[in-house]
Design an enzyme around this catalytic site. Structure first.
Site, PDB file in Angstrom:
ATOM      1  N   CYS A  65     -10.427   3.266 -15.876  1.00 39.91           N
ATOM      2  CA  CYS A  65     -10.088   4.356 -14.947  1.00 39.91           C
ATOM      3  C   CYS A  65     -11.335   4.850 -14.231  1.00 39.91           C
ATOM      4  O   CYS A  65     -11.334   5.046 -13.009  1.00 39.91           O
ATOM      5  CB  CYS A  65      -9.436   5.523 -15.693  1.00 39.91           C
ATOM      6  SG  CYS A  65      -7.943   5.065 -16.590  1.00 39.91           S
ATOM      7  N   ASP A  88      10.852  -4.479   8.401  1.00 38.23           N
ATOM      8  CA  ASP A  88      10.244  -5.408   7.454  1.00 38.23           C
ATOM      9  C   ASP A  88      11.349  -6.293   6.874  1.00 38.23           C
ATOM     10  O   ASP A  88      12.305  -5.780   6.306  1.00 38.23           O
ATOM     11  CB  ASP A  88       9.562  -4.612   6.334  1.00 38.23           C
ATOM     12  CG  ASP A  88       8.763  -5.500   5.393  1.00 38.23           C
ATOM     13  OD1 ASP A  88       8.946  -6.734   5.433  1.00 38.23           O
ATOM     14  OD2 ASP A  88       7.959  -4.955   4.614  1.00 38.23           O
ATOM     15  N   VAL A 124       0.816  -1.225   0.000  1.00 37.63           N
ATOM     16  CA  VAL A 124       0.000   0.000   0.000  1.00 37.63           C
ATOM     17  C   VAL A 124       0.849   1.276   0.000  1.00 37.63           C
ATOM     18  O   VAL A 124       0.315   2.380  -0.014  1.00 37.63           O
ATOM     19  CB  VAL A 124      -0.990   0.033   1.196  1.00 37.63           C
ATOM     20  CG1 VAL A 124      -1.975  -1.115   1.106  1.00 37.63           C
ATOM     21  CG2 VAL A 124      -0.240   0.015   2.534  1.00 37.63           C
ATOM     22  N   GLU A 179      -9.480   0.231  -1.102  1.00 37.24           N
ATOM     23  CA  GLU A 179     -10.031  -1.059  -1.502  1.00 37.24           C
ATOM     24  C   GLU A 179     -10.510  -1.789  -0.263  1.00 37.24           C
ATOM     25  O   GLU A 179     -10.051  -1.503   0.841  1.00 37.24           O
ATOM     26  CB  GLU A 179      -8.969  -1.905  -2.227  1.00 37.24           C
ATOM     27  CG  GLU A 179      -8.543  -1.323  -3.558  1.00 37.24           C
ATOM     28  CD  GLU A 179      -7.492  -2.175  -4.266  1.00 37.24           C
ATOM     29  OE1 GLU A 179      -7.172  -3.276  -3.744  1.00 37.24           O
ATOM     30  OE2 GLU A 179      -6.995  -1.741  -5.316  1.00 37.24           O
ATOM     31  N   LYS A 236       3.744   1.776   2.267  1.00 37.25           N
ATOM     32  CA  LYS A 236       4.246   2.112   3.612  1.00 37.25           C
ATOM     33  C   LYS A 236       5.639   2.726   3.552  1.00 37.25           C
ATOM     34  O   LYS A 236       5.907   3.734   4.200  1.00 37.25           O
ATOM     35  CB  LYS A 236       4.300   0.868   4.498  1.00 37.25           C
ATOM     36  CG  LYS A 236       2.978   0.302   4.895  1.00 37.25           C
ATOM     37  CD  LYS A 236       3.143  -0.821   5.897  1.00 37.25           C
ATOM     38  CE  LYS A 236       4.082  -1.905   5.440  1.00 37.25           C
ATOM     39  NZ  LYS A 236       3.630  -2.606   4.227  1.00 37.25           N
TER      40      LYS A 236
END
Length: 340
Positions: free
Chosen positions: A283, A63, A37, A242, A39
């Site tokens: 789009c 991470d 996303v 989403e 980050k």
């Protein structure tokens, strides 16, 4: 919750991260969300903006799939290193998962913080789930505490792993209890084996291990207390408009609330702004879907600073593009004329 910036014209919370820049007391800032996303882009951009108003800033990636090196086109490792082009912004990449192996390697070789505790460390690692992460994270925190950075930003692992550090004090308590149990259980036998210096023939020392564990527990408990202080710590949630990302964000915010960790900012990435009359059906359909979830985000989190970031045609990599992207975190993005 920390005081967020208010736009007095429409009584809405300002759609930027300016409130984080203005809150000078903040020491720990976590940036997290679902995988993919944005980050890392967001944490790098926030670090760039903070470096303009702070004496010194450290950006840490926890991470395992490290992206800081890719983002800045510069190799980072376990030691803090200045980012090229900055005088007060450093970065480091650490893996909180597996450094117990390194600790055990030091133990077997008789050097480092775990010297003389090889076999015992291994037994302990297998006996208590999560002890490897807890101890390695504590070691990182000890290192960070010894450095004099004014603000530390964590680019965290995807949701699910992000909040594990909150359980670490409990894990270390269990480790201490386990060691204590071993000491009680095998005490008489150990006394017969101990040498004059209080060590086992192979160099292992139970008391030493307990002292080191206790030291790590104290460090992590202290920092854990700071994490729950809204004046010192905040969590920036990153998502895309989403369903799954929104679901993960809600779950994360609920979990943060249960741990009393402040969060009042959400960055929504990858927003489309097709021009009016655009004949791109995909789009327009995607924008319609995004608009639905964006409205849900604004309704659910009306007490949050919700930052809307556009989907860009170019990948955000390198100092210049990150700086350009970072400006949109503090100055609301305005779509081109004719954009929906």
């Amino acid at each position: 919750m920390s005081t967020a910036v208010i736009n007095t014209d429409d009584d809405q919370l300002e759609p930027t991260l300016q409130s984080i820049l203005d809150q000078k007391s903040l020491r720990w800032i976590f940036v997290g969300g679902k995988g993919g996303v944005g980050k890392t882009t967001t944490s790098c951009s926030l670090a760039i903006q903070l470096a303009k108003v702070r004496r010194s800033v450290l950006l840490i990636s926890t991470d395992p799939a490290h992206n800081l090196s890719d983002a800045f086109s510069q190799k980072f490792g376990k030691e803090a290193r200045l980012i090229n082009g900055f005088e007060n912004l450093s970065a480091m990449e650490i893996d909180p998962n597996g450094s117990i192996q390194e600790l055990m390697g030091q133990a077997e070789e008789g050097e480092g913080p775990a010297a003389g505790m090889g076999g015992m460390m291994q037994d302990l690692a297998f006996a208590i789930p999560g002890i490897d992460e807890a101890m390695s994270f504590a070691e990182v925190l000890k290192q960070v505490k010894s450095l004099s950075y004014e603000t530390i930003i964590f680019d965290t692992a995807p949701t699910g792993h992000t909040l594990r550090f909150l359980q670490f004090p409990t894990v270390l308590e269990k480790a201490l209890a386990k060691v204590s149990q071993l000491s009680t259980q095998f005490g008489p036998m150990l006394n017969g084996l101990l040498g004059a210096n209080g060590s086992l023939p192979n160099g292992q020392n139970l008391n030493e291990m307990m002292e080191k564990l206790e030291g790590l527990r104290e460090t992590i408990s202290e920092v854990n207390g700071q994490f729950k202080d809204e004046n010192l710590t905040t969590f920036v949630c990153v998502c895309i408009p989403e369903f799954l990302s929104l679901y993960e964000t809600e779950r994360m915010i609920q979990e943060l609330g249960s741990y009393h960790i402040d969060t009042h900012c959400i960055v929504v990435n990858q927003l489309l702004f097709p021009k009016k009359g655009s004949d791109c059906d995909q789009c327009n359909a995607r924008r319609k879907m995004q608009k639905k979830y964006l409205e849900q985000i604004e309704e659910l989190y009306d007490e949050f600073n919700v930052v809307k970031m556009p989907l860009l045609v170019e990948e955000v990599r390198g100092k210049e593009r990150l700086e350009k992207f970072s400006e949109m975190l503090i100055t609301p993005y305005v779509p081109p004329a004719g954009g929906l």
